[in-house]
Design a protein around this motif. Structure first.
Motif, mmCIF file in Angstrom:
data_model
loop_
_atom_site.group_PDB
_atom_site.id
_atom_site.type_symbol
_atom_site.label_atom_id
_atom_site.label_comp_id
_atom_site.label_asym_id
_atom_site.label_seq_id
_atom_site.Cartn_x
_atom_site.Cartn_y
_atom_site.Cartn_z
ATOM 1 N N PHE A 135 0.847 -1.185 0.000
ATOM 2 C CA PHE A 135 0.000 0.000 0.000
ATOM 3 C C PHE A 135 0.885 1.239 0.000
ATOM 4 C CE2 PHE A 135 0.714 -1.237 4.423
ATOM 5 C CZ PHE A 135 1.118 -0.041 5.024
ATOM 6 N N ARG A 136 0.268 2.368 -0.269
ATOM 7 C CA ARG A 136 0.981 3.649 -0.144
ATOM 8 C C ARG A 136 0.176 4.577 0.750
ATOM 9 N NH1 ARG A 136 -0.453 8.234 -3.048
ATOM 10 N NH2 ARG A 136 -2.293 8.005 -4.379
ATOM 11 N N ILE A 137 0.879 5.333 1.575
ATOM 12 C CA ILE A 137 0.231 6.330 2.413
ATOM 13 C C ILE A 137 -0.024 7.559 1.543
ATOM 14 C CG2 ILE A 137 0.411 7.786 4.462
ATOM 15 C CD1 ILE A 137 0.233 4.817 5.109
ATOM 16 N N CYS A 138 -1.283 7.896 1.345
ATOM 17 C CA CYS A 138 -1.595 9.039 0.487
ATOM 18 C C CYS A 138 -2.034 10.270 1.270
ATOM 19 C CB CYS A 138 -2.642 8.660 -0.561
ATOM 20 S SG CYS A 138 -4.092 7.813 0.058
ATOM 21 N N LYS A 139 -2.349 10.087 2.564
ATOM 22 C CA LYS A 139 -2.805 11.241 3.334
ATOM 23 C C LYS A 139 -2.640 10.963 4.822
ATOM 24 C CE LYS A 139 -6.819 14.362 3.609
ATOM 25 N NZ LYS A 139 -8.209 14.591 3.132
ATOM 26 N N ILE A 140 -2.253 11.990 5.574
ATOM 27 C CA ILE A 140 -2.218 11.925 7.038
ATOM 28 C C ILE A 140 -2.898 13.189 7.554
ATOM 29 C CG2 ILE A 140 -0.795 11.733 9.114
ATOM 30 C CD1 ILE A 140 1.468 10.657 7.368
ATOM 31 N N CYS A 141 -3.901 13.025 8.414
ATOM 32 C CA CYS A 141 -4.632 14.160 8.964
ATOM 33 C C CYS A 141 -4.398 14.280 10.462
ATOM 34 C CB CYS A 141 -6.133 14.026 8.704
ATOM 35 S SG CYS A 141 -6.582 14.190 6.956
ATOM 36 N N ASN A 142 -4.461 15.502 10.967
ATOM 37 C CA ASN A 142 -4.288 15.725 12.398
ATOM 38 C C ASN A 142 -5.606 15.534 13.143
ATOM 39 O OD1 ASN A 142 -5.800 18.051 11.969
ATOM 40 N ND2 ASN A 142 -4.088 19.459 12.252
ATOM 41 N N THR A 143 -5.621 15.861 14.427
ATOM 42 C CA THR A 143 -6.791 15.648 15.274
ATOM 43 C C THR A 143 -8.015 16.396 14.758
ATOM 44 O OG1 THR A 143 -5.219 15.572 17.115
ATOM 45 C CG2 THR A 143 -7.544 15.597 17.683
ATOM 46 N N GLU A 144 -7.794 17.562 14.130
ATOM 47 C CA GLU A 144 -8.898 18.374 13.615
ATOM 48 C C GLU A 144 -9.309 18.000 12.198
ATOM 49 O OE1 GLU A 144 -6.277 19.708 15.245
ATOM 50 O OE2 GLU A 144 -7.387 20.113 17.070
ATOM 51 N N GLY A 145 -8.614 17.024 11.596
ATOM 52 C CA GLY A 145 -8.937 16.625 10.231
ATOM 53 C C GLY A 145 -8.173 17.385 9.162
ATOM 54 N N GLN A 146 -7.239 18.251 9.569
ATOM 55 C CA GLN A 146 -6.422 18.970 8.598
ATOM 56 C C GLN A 146 -5.292 18.074 8.099
ATOM 57 O OE1 GLN A 146 -5.288 22.038 11.424
ATOM 58 N NE2 GLN A 146 -6.545 23.552 10.345
ATOM 59 N N SER A 147 -4.879 18.280 6.855
ATOM 60 C CA SER A 147 -3.834 17.446 6.258
ATOM 61 C C SER A 147 -2.459 17.808 6.803
ATOM 62 C CB SER A 147 -3.834 17.598 4.737
ATOM 63 O OG SER A 147 -5.020 17.085 4.174
ATOM 64 N N LEU A 148 -1.781 16.809 7.376
ATOM 65 C CA LEU A 148 -0.365 16.947 7.708
ATOM 66 C C LEU A 148 0.492 16.546 6.519
ATOM 67 C CD1 LEU A 148 -0.209 15.373 11.285
ATOM 68 C CD2 LEU A 148 0.404 17.716 10.690
ATOM 69 N N PHE A 149 -0.022 15.566 5.761
ATOM 70 C CA PHE A 149 0.673 15.087 4.558
ATOM 71 C C PHE A 149 -0.371 14.781 3.498
ATOM 72 C CE2 PHE A 149 1.943 11.527 1.887
ATOM 73 C CZ PHE A 149 3.137 11.983 1.355
ATOM 74 N N GLU A 150 -0.167 15.310 2.306
ATOM 75 C CA GLU A 150 -1.068 15.036 1.194
ATOM 76 C C GLU A 150 -0.405 15.510 -0.091
ATOM 77 O OE1 GLU A 150 -5.816 15.410 0.076
ATOM 78 O OE2 GLU A 150 -4.945 16.795 1.532
ATOM 79 N N GLY A 151 -0.564 14.716 -1.160
ATOM 80 C CA GLY A 151 0.019 15.082 -2.448
ATOM 81 C C GLY A 151 1.524 15.187 -2.423
ATOM 82 N N GLY A 152 2.164 14.401 -1.546
ATOM 83 C CA GLY A 152 3.620 14.421 -1.454
ATOM 84 C C GLY A 152 4.189 15.571 -0.653
ATOM 85 N N GLU A 153 3.334 16.409 -0.069
ATOM 86 C CA GLU A 153 3.786 17.574 0.686
ATOM 87 C C GLU A 153 3.463 17.422 2.170
ATOM 88 O OE1 GLU A 153 5.462 20.192 -0.475
ATOM 89 O OE2 GLU A 153 5.449 19.440 -2.541
ATOM 90 N N TRP A 154 4.399 17.918 3.011
ATOM 91 C CA TRP A 154 4.197 17.933 4.457
ATOM 92 C C TRP A 154 3.794 19.334 4.911
ATOM 93 C CZ3 TRP A 154 4.153 13.809 7.620
ATOM 94 C CH2 TRP A 154 4.716 12.613 7.155
ATOM 95 N N TYR A 155 2.894 19.378 5.917
ATOM 96 C CA TYR A 155 2.432 20.649 6.488
ATOM 97 C C TYR A 155 2.597 20.566 8.012
ATOM 98 C CZ TYR A 155 0.271 20.783 1.863
ATOM 99 O OH TYR A 155 0.053 20.744 0.510
ATOM 100 N N MET A 156 3.845 20.661 8.465
ATOM 101 C CA MET A 156 4.126 20.439 9.873
ATOM 102 C C MET A 156 3.626 21.571 10.774
ATOM 103 S SD MET A 156 5.221 17.452 10.172
ATOM 104 C CE MET A 156 5.695 17.467 11.889
ATOM 105 N N ASP A 157 3.222 22.705 10.190
ATOM 106 C CA ASP A 157 2.623 23.759 11.002
ATOM 107 C C ASP A 157 1.255 23.330 11.535
ATOM 108 O OD1 ASP A 157 1.867 23.872 8.207
ATOM 109 O OD2 ASP A 157 0.797 25.736 8.653
ATOM 110 N N ARG A 158 0.719 22.216 11.013
ATOM 111 C CA ARG A 158 -0.567 21.683 11.467
ATOM 112 C C ARG A 158 -0.391 20.553 12.489
ATOM 113 N NH1 ARG A 158 -3.175 21.304 5.351
ATOM 114 N NH2 ARG A 158 -3.074 23.549 4.903
#
Length: 311
Positions: A135-158
């Protein structure tokens, strides 16, 4: 209830038609341990006998040390993380998705990228289950449902860190201030020893004491000086209804090279007139799980307000 946490939801996409394990938490936990050892171990995998054990990332993630050692804890199981998966679908076509959650507590939060990288590599290299489903991980969301990882990009401010107190406030609002009747539903088996015996039926005193014990362990893990005070039995109401059955989950231990069955009780209870302090403890227990084998998903329940109407 100042223990810190973050709960992340991983979305994984299967890479070929396959059959996944029904109980995915055990497979994910087993694969996580193997990947961490393969990527990081410079000895023979025997952590307790290794001179680098105190600095190695494997015990720091799988078997994190307590800042304050509880006197009753003798095993090397960690309270630093939990895995959850409500997806029991087995037969999947290429491109279909399943989800699982990783909950990190306290100082384990700083190792988030180690856990995430492990799941990325697991999906790409060895997969999960008897068919090694990739499998591949395509998305990681935080507690509020915001994307931490999606489309190959990380959003660590979330990467937003909460406390257990935040969780209790949130869940209390969801249940409503006028609620008097509650259901406790065990989504995964509960393996809990109480007064020297493993529970065969749900007992509120045992459940509440287990939450207190687990909360105390997390406080010790964080280095918070707290006392484990027992809830007095006379303040606890009786269950008005219980339904339970024994359920077993099979898992393979690569460390012991053997297959084993983990068993516990699953079902639900109904109760009225819960004291506020007991309700708050039960809400904490939703997030932190209770009993044995919590790292394999055991001891997860949720509280609902009201009883379902009888048709």
């Amino acid at each position: 209830m100042q223990v810190r946490f973050i709960k992340m939801r991983f979305t994984a996409e299967v890479l070929a038609d396959t059959t996944l394990p029904r109980e995915k938490v055990s497979a994910l936990r087993g694969g996580m341990g193997s990947i961490l050892l393969n990527r990081n171990c410079i000895r023979d995998g025997e952590c307790s006998q290794c001179e680098f054990e105190s600095e190695c990332i494997v015990p720091r993630t799988l078997y994190s040390k307590y800042e304050i050692q509880p006197a009753f804890v003798t095993s090397d199981s960690s309270v630093g993380y939990l895995l959850e998966c409500e997806d029991h679908v087995e037969h999947c076509r290429k491109g279909e998705r399943f989800e699982f959650c990783l909950v990190l507590f306290g100082k384990a939060l700083v190792h988030f990228n180690q856990y995430a990288a492990t799941f990325f590599e697991m999906g790409r290299r060895c997969g999960i289950g008897r068919y090694h489903s990739k499998f591949r991980i395509c998305k990681i969301c935080n507690t509020e449902g915001q994307s931490l990882f999606e489309g190959g990009e990380w959003y660590m401010d979330r990467f937003v860190i909460h406390t257990l107190y935040d969780y209790v406030l949130y869940r209390s609002m969801g249940l409503g201030t006028d609620a008097q009747d509650y259901r406790i539903i065990f989504d995964t088996p509960l393996t809990l020893k109480y007064q020297g015996e493993y529970l065969q039926k749900f007992e509120l005193q045992a459940i509440v004491e287990a939450v207190k014990r687990r909360l105390y362990m997390l406080n010790c893990f964080e280095g918070i000086d707290a006392h484990m005070e027992a809830v007095k039995e006379e303040v606890l109401p009786e269950f008005s209804y219980t339904e339970q059955h024994i359920e077993g989950i099979s898992r393979y231990s690569s460390r012991k090279d053997t297959k084993m069955i983990l068993r516990g009780i699953k079902g639900q209870t109904r109760i009225s007139g819960l004291p506020e302090e007991v309700l708050q403890l039960l809400l904490v227990g939703e997030l932190i799980h209770i009993g044995k084998n919590t790292s394999f998903g055991f001891g997860r329940y949720h509280v609902e307000s009201g009883f379902p109407s009888v048709q």
